[in-house]
Write a protein that holds these residues in place. Structure first.
Motif, PDB file in Angstrom:
ATOM      1  N   ALA A 151       0.845  -1.204   0.000  1.00  0.00           N
ATOM      2  CA  ALA A 151       0.000   0.000   0.000  1.00  0.00           C
ATOM      3  C   ALA A 151       0.879   1.253   0.000  1.00  0.00           C
ATOM      4  N   ASP A 152       1.955   1.227   0.745  1.00  0.00           N
ATOM      5  CA  ASP A 152       2.905   2.346   0.771  1.00  0.00           C
ATOM      6  C   ASP A 152       3.514   2.532  -0.625  1.00  0.00           C
ATOM      7  N   ALA A 153       3.889   1.413  -1.242  1.00  0.00           N
ATOM      8  CA  ALA A 153       4.561   1.482  -2.548  1.00  0.00           C
ATOM      9  C   ALA A 153       3.672   2.088  -3.638  1.00  0.00           C
ATOM     10  N   VAL A 154       2.359   1.885  -3.539  1.00  0.00           N
ATOM     11  CA  VAL A 154       1.482   2.448  -4.575  1.00  0.00           C
ATOM     12  C   VAL A 154       0.967   3.833  -4.190  1.00  0.00           C
ATOM     13  N   GLY A 155       1.344   4.313  -3.020  1.00  0.00           N
ATOM     14  CA  GLY A 155       0.906   5.645  -2.588  1.00  0.00           C
ATOM     15  C   GLY A 155      -0.527   5.658  -2.080  1.00  0.00           C
ATOM     16  N   ASP A 215     -14.606  -8.663 -14.100  1.00  0.00           N
ATOM     17  CA  ASP A 215     -13.150  -8.810 -14.207  1.00  0.00           C
ATOM     18  C   ASP A 215     -12.531  -7.513 -13.662  1.00  0.00           C
ATOM     19  N   TYR A 216     -11.566  -7.607 -12.753  1.00  0.00           N
ATOM     20  CA  TYR A 216     -11.033  -6.408 -12.074  1.00  0.00           C
ATOM     21  C   TYR A 216     -10.444  -5.410 -13.067  1.00  0.00           C
ATOM     22  N   ARG A 217     -10.112  -5.837 -14.294  1.00  0.00           N
ATOM     23  CA  ARG A 217      -9.512  -4.933 -15.278  1.00  0.00           C
ATOM     24  C   ARG A 217     -10.556  -4.146 -16.062  1.00  0.00           C
ATOM     25  N   GLN A 218     -11.827  -4.518 -15.853  1.00  0.00           N
ATOM     26  CA  GLN A 218     -12.896  -3.845 -16.615  1.00  0.00           C
ATOM     27  C   GLN A 218     -13.461  -2.636 -15.870  1.00  0.00           C
ATOM     28  N   ILE A 219     -12.993  -2.397 -14.656  1.00  0.00           N
ATOM     29  CA  ILE A 219     -13.549  -1.292 -13.859  1.00  0.00           C
ATOM     30  C   ILE A 219     -12.743  -0.014 -14.141  1.00  0.00           C
ATOM     31  N   ASP A 220     -13.439   1.119 -14.159  1.00  0.00           N
ATOM     32  CA  ASP A 220     -12.780   2.400 -14.401  1.00  0.00           C
ATOM     33  C   ASP A 220     -12.326   2.977 -13.048  1.00  0.00           C
ATOM     34  N   TYR A 221     -11.024   3.039 -12.861  1.00  0.00           N
ATOM     35  CA  TYR A 221     -10.491   3.463 -11.560  1.00  0.00           C
ATOM     36  C   TYR A 221      -9.985   4.912 -11.575  1.00  0.00           C
ATOM     37  N   LYS A 222     -10.491   5.712 -12.496  1.00  0.00           N
ATOM     38  CA  LYS A 222      -9.895   7.058 -12.637  1.00  0.00           C
ATOM     39  C   LYS A 222     -10.347   8.040 -11.564  1.00  0.00           C
ATOM     40  N   VAL A 264      -1.103 -11.209  -2.158  1.00  0.00           N
ATOM     41  CA  VAL A 264      -0.859 -11.183  -3.603  1.00  0.00           C
ATOM     42  C   VAL A 264      -2.056 -10.546  -4.317  1.00  0.00           C
ATOM     43  N   ALA A 265      -3.276 -10.979  -3.936  1.00  0.00           N
ATOM     44  CA  ALA A 265      -4.483 -10.415  -4.559  1.00  0.00           C
ATOM     45  C   ALA A 265      -4.546  -8.901  -4.297  1.00  0.00           C
ATOM     46  N   THR A 266      -4.172  -8.484  -3.104  1.00  0.00           N
ATOM     47  CA  THR A 266      -4.199  -7.048  -2.779  1.00  0.00           C
ATOM     48  C   THR A 266      -3.200  -6.297  -3.668  1.00  0.00           C
ATOM     49  N   GLY A 267      -2.028  -6.887  -3.861  1.00  0.00           N
ATOM     50  CA  GLY A 267      -1.015  -6.252  -4.710  1.00  0.00           C
ATOM     51  C   GLY A 267      -1.502  -6.104  -6.148  1.00  0.00           C
ATOM     52  N   VAL A 268      -2.126  -7.167  -6.663  1.00  0.00           N
ATOM     53  CA  VAL A 268      -2.643  -7.123  -8.038  1.00  0.00           C
ATOM     54  C   VAL A 268      -3.669  -5.990  -8.164  1.00  0.00           C
ATOM     55  N   LEU A 270      -4.193  -3.295  -6.125  1.00  0.00           N
ATOM     56  CA  LEU A 270      -3.657  -1.946  -5.875  1.00  0.00           C
ATOM     57  C   LEU A 270      -2.906  -1.429  -7.096  1.00  0.00           C
ATOM     58  N   TYR A 271      -2.139  -2.291  -7.730  1.00  0.00           N
ATOM     59  CA  TYR A 271      -1.372  -1.846  -8.901  1.00  0.00           C
ATOM     60  C   TYR A 271      -2.289  -1.507 -10.076  1.00  0.00           C
ATOM     61  N   GLU A 272      -3.371  -2.272 -10.225  1.00  0.00           N
ATOM     62  CA  GLU A 272      -4.316  -1.947 -11.296  1.00  0.00           C
ATOM     63  C   GLU A 272      -5.010  -0.614 -11.000  1.00  0.00           C
ATOM     64  N   MET A 273      -5.393  -0.426  -9.759  1.00  0.00           N
ATOM     65  CA  MET A 273      -6.135   0.793  -9.404  1.00  0.00           C
ATOM     66  C   MET A 273      -5.253   2.040  -9.497  1.00  0.00           C
ATOM     67  N   ARG A 274      -3.959   1.878  -9.300  1.00  0.00           N
ATOM     68  CA  ARG A 274      -3.037   3.025  -9.333  1.00  0.00           C
ATOM     69  C   ARG A 274      -2.252   3.092 -10.643  1.00  0.00           C
ATOM     70  N   ARG A 275      -2.674   2.277 -11.614  1.00  0.00           N
ATOM     71  CA  ARG A 275      -1.942   2.160 -12.880  1.00  0.00           C
ATOM     72  C   ARG A 275      -1.571   3.518 -13.480  1.00  0.00           C
ATOM     73  N   ASN A 276      -2.515   4.458 -13.482  1.00  0.00           N
ATOM     74  CA  ASN A 276      -2.275   5.737 -14.157  1.00  0.00           C
ATOM     75  C   ASN A 276      -1.421   6.700 -13.330  1.00  0.00           C
ATOM     76  N   HIS A 277      -1.150   6.352 -12.096  1.00  0.00           N
ATOM     77  CA  HIS A 277      -0.373   7.259 -11.239  1.00  0.00           C
ATOM     78  C   HIS A 277       1.088   6.852 -11.134  1.00  0.00           C
TER      79      HIS A 277
END
Ligand code: SAM
Length: 284
Positions: A151-155, A215-222, A264-268, A270-277
């Motif tokens: 969580a720290d690593a993704v801000g 699918d977690y990749r289909q959600i808009d996290y902007k 591991v699931a949390t890491g996957v 968090l990284y998807e949700m913070r992809r644009n940052h």
């Protein structure tokens, strides 16, 4: 004489302890138990990096213990001086005492006691939040420490520990955070309190669930802030928490495993949700 010698703690400023039976050491050893950590509101952190991280972030230090063998290490001496200036008791100990406090062979050459720090969800400033993480009854201290580090690593802006969770200030969890326990605001609240708080949170709440339809990749996290909810290692998200989510996401899997490890699931997620940052020059 090295140029750093002036940092060495002067005798009289340092208490020397050579016996694990010393009452001060007994009190430090008791901090391996949650009931003493809770009663005193303090915890142990091991290693020079963690201790300097904590001091840099203004955590309140109560006690600083260093191994006699580290006496000539200028960084240890400098940190001892910092701890003393901050009002901490500074102790020089032998290896046996260091082992006794941390209950492990080959202990770090620095150990410190800090005051715990909890934030209040009721007074959270939503405008300052980006991505919050909620953990439902997380049980495993290694998972919790790893999640705090990620969580720290993704801000992420904070972690809500919901229900009866393992203690983020246990030795094992603190070790696994590698210092991130000092950087990520922590909140704790029961399930009902969380559900009350959630009503005031206007951002999107994404839960993860093995029966999740999306699918977690289909959600808009902007749009921020967002809240990610992760379930308990054995039981997953409680029905009440799952019902409080705007979306229930699933991470697709192949193979035989029925689920991913929680950290591991949390890491996957968090990284998807913070992809644009997150970019490689994000630290600069
Ligand atoms: N037996 C539990 C269940 O039925 O939910 C397994 C829990 S799993 C080990 C722990 C948590 O990790 C889950 O509650 C969920 O938050 C997350 N998780 C693990 N694998 C996942 C996946 N493939 N999709 C979505 N979330 C997952």
């Amino acid at each position: 004489m090295t140029q750093h010698t002036h940092n060495k703690p002067k005798s009289g400023q340092v208490k020397e302890i050579t016996s694990a039976a010393n009452p001060v050491i007994k009190d430090l050893r008791a901090l391996s138990q949650k009931k003493y950590r809770d009663r005193e509101g303090i915890f142990l952190a091991e290693g020079l990096k963690l201790v300097t991280d904590a001091l840099d972030l203004d955590w309140v230090i109560r006690t600083f213990v260093f191994a006699r063998t580290a006496l000539d290490n200028p960084l240890v001496a400098k940190t001892a001086a910092r701890a003393r200036a901050a009002g901490a008791l500074v102790i020089e100990a032998n290896n046996k005492v260091m082992e006794a406090i941390t209950r492990r062979d080959n202990p770090q050459n620095v150990i410190a006691v800090f005051e715990q720090r909890w934030c209040k969800a009721e007074t959270m400033d939503f405008a300052r939040q980006t991505l919050l993480l909620g953990l439902d009854r997380v049980r495993d201290p290694g998972n919790l420490g790893t999640i705090i580090r990620t969580a720290d690593a993704v801000g992420a802006s904070g972690i809500l520990l919901i229900g009866d969770t393992t203690d983020p200030f246990s030795l094992e969890a603190v070790r696994a955070t590698r210092g991130s326990v000092f950087a990520v605001p922590l909140y704790r609240l029961g399930e009902q309190k969380f559900l009350d708080w959630r009503r005031s949170f206007s951002g999107m709440v994404v839960g993860t669930h093995l029966q999740g339809a999306v699918d977690y990749r289909q959600i808009d996290y902007k749009k921020e802030p967002m809240l990610l909810l992760m379930g308990n290692e054995q039981q997953g998200l409680s029905d009440n928490l799952a019902a409080a989510c705007d979306r229930l996401a699933r991470i697709p899997q192949a193979g035989q495993a029925d689920s991913l490890n929680l950290a591991v699931a949390t890491g996957v997620m968090l990284y998807e949700m913070r992809r644009n940052h997150l970019t490689l020059d994000v630290r600069s």
